[in-house]
Motif scaffolding. Structure first.
Motif, short mmCIF file in Angstrom:
data_model
loop_
_atom_site.label_atom_id
_atom_site.label_comp_id
_atom_site.label_asym_id
_atom_site.label_seq_id
_atom_site.Cartn_x
_atom_site.Cartn_y
_atom_site.Cartn_z
N UNK A 124 0.82 -1.21 0.00
CA UNK A 124 0.00 0.00 0.00
C UNK A 124 0.86 1.26 0.00
N UNK A 125 0.37 2.28 -0.73
CA UNK A 125 1.08 3.54 -0.84
C UNK A 125 0.37 4.69 -0.13
N UNK A 126 -0.96 4.72 -0.21
CA UNK A 126 -1.70 5.85 0.34
C UNK A 126 -3.15 5.43 0.58
N UNK A 127 -3.89 6.29 1.26
CA UNK A 127 -5.30 6.02 1.50
C UNK A 127 -6.08 7.32 1.45
N UNK A 128 -7.40 7.23 1.34
CA UNK A 128 -8.26 8.41 1.31
C UNK A 128 -9.61 8.07 1.92
N UNK A 129 -10.07 8.93 2.81
CA UNK A 129 -11.37 8.73 3.45
C UNK A 129 -12.43 9.54 2.73
N UNK A 130 -13.62 8.94 2.56
CA UNK A 130 -14.72 9.66 1.93
C UNK A 130 -16.02 8.87 2.06
N UNK A 131 -17.12 9.56 2.29
CA UNK A 131 -18.43 8.90 2.40
C UNK A 131 -19.03 8.76 1.01
N UNK A 132 -18.57 7.75 0.26
CA UNK A 132 -18.97 7.65 -1.14
C UNK A 132 -20.43 7.23 -1.32
N UNK A 133 -21.02 6.55 -0.33
CA UNK A 133 -22.41 6.10 -0.47
C UNK A 133 -23.39 6.98 0.30
N UNK A 134 -22.91 8.12 0.82
CA UNK A 134 -23.77 9.12 1.47
C UNK A 134 -24.63 8.54 2.60
N UNK A 135 -24.05 7.63 3.38
CA UNK A 135 -24.82 7.08 4.51
C UNK A 135 -24.42 7.72 5.84
N UNK A 136 -23.54 8.72 5.78
CA UNK A 136 -23.11 9.40 6.99
C UNK A 136 -21.89 8.81 7.66
N UNK A 137 -21.30 7.75 7.06
CA UNK A 137 -20.12 7.11 7.64
C UNK A 137 -18.99 7.13 6.63
N UNK A 138 -17.79 7.49 7.10
CA UNK A 138 -16.64 7.57 6.21
C UNK A 138 -16.19 6.18 5.76
N UNK A 139 -15.96 6.05 4.45
CA UNK A 139 -15.45 4.82 3.85
C UNK A 139 -13.97 5.03 3.53
N UNK A 140 -13.27 3.94 3.22
CA UNK A 140 -11.82 4.02 3.06
C UNK A 140 -11.35 3.41 1.75
N UNK A 141 -10.56 4.17 1.00
CA UNK A 141 -9.88 3.67 -0.21
C UNK A 141 -8.40 3.55 0.10
#
Length: 213
Positions: A124-141
């Motif tokens: 792994x090189x990097x990660x990014x947090x974002x609520x991609x499904x708009x459910x109010x919880x942060x998801x992780x890439x």
């Protein structure tokens, strides 16, 4: 009489020197640590001296039960583990005490030790947090090198219950490239987060955009 007296003095000096050299001597001291809740800490000491050497760890001046090895392992750290640790080493010639090892515990964070985010292996090189499904919880890439043993990029959906579920289908996790970074943004202004991925092929770098995962 004088030669005999001199010989006796030398003998006593030699015996005293041998006893001193046989006493335990700490050659590697336990070190200070600062960790988060739930972490694992290993304290250890190295000593020389005439065998057998007996070890006893103490915490805040109280003897720790069953802590009689040169290594002390603390698991699932809580705030109660914070404090001073020392170990005494004893043999037939004497006792020595190590220097104090201070353990600090940060209550602001808890180390996660189970679940796919910490158990999946990847380059792994990097990660990014974002609520991609708009459910109010942060998801992780997680951007990964495309290794045949560890797979492609990782995408974890936050299940809202204190855990994550790994997404195993779709272009983000099956792009077949060497990803080095990612960032979430609403690229097309449709109200859904899109993912910008930096791909690296040998010495050249390219950008790839995955829309509305």
């Amino acid at each position: 009489m004088k030669p005999r007296f001199a010989l006796l003095v030398l003998t006593l000096q030699f015996a005293a020197s041998e006893q001193i050299s046989a006493q335990p001597l700490v050659t590697s001291q336990p070190t200070n640590n600062s960790v988060s809740l739930g972490a694992r800490v290993t304290l250890q000491v190295t000593a020389t001296g005439a065998a057998p050497l007996a070890y006893q760890w103490r915490f805040n001046e109280a003897t720790l039960a069953n802590a009689t090895n040169r290594t002390l392992i603390l698991t699932e750290i809580t705030a109660a583990h914070a404090g001073d640790y020392v170990v005494t080493i004893t043999n037939l010639s004497g006792t020595v005490t190590s220097r104090v090892a201070r353990l600090e515990v940060d209550p602001a964070f808890t180390k996660i030790i189970a679940g796919p985010v910490v158990s999946n292996g990847g380059y792994s090189f990097a990660c990014a947090w974002g609520d991609y499904d708009n459910d109010g919880f942060l998801d992780l890439y997680v951007a990964n090198y495309n290794d045949p043993d560890t797979g492609h990029d990782f995408l974890y959906r936050n299940n809202g219950l204190g855990g994550f579920t790994r997404v195993t289908s779709g272009p983000i996790v099956n792009n077949g490239a060497w990803s080095t970074a990612g960032a979430w943004a609403d690229y097309d202004n449709d109200g859904d987060l899109d993912l910008l991925i930096l791909l690296c092929y040998l010495s050249e770098a390219f950008f790839s955009l995955s829309l509305s995962v």
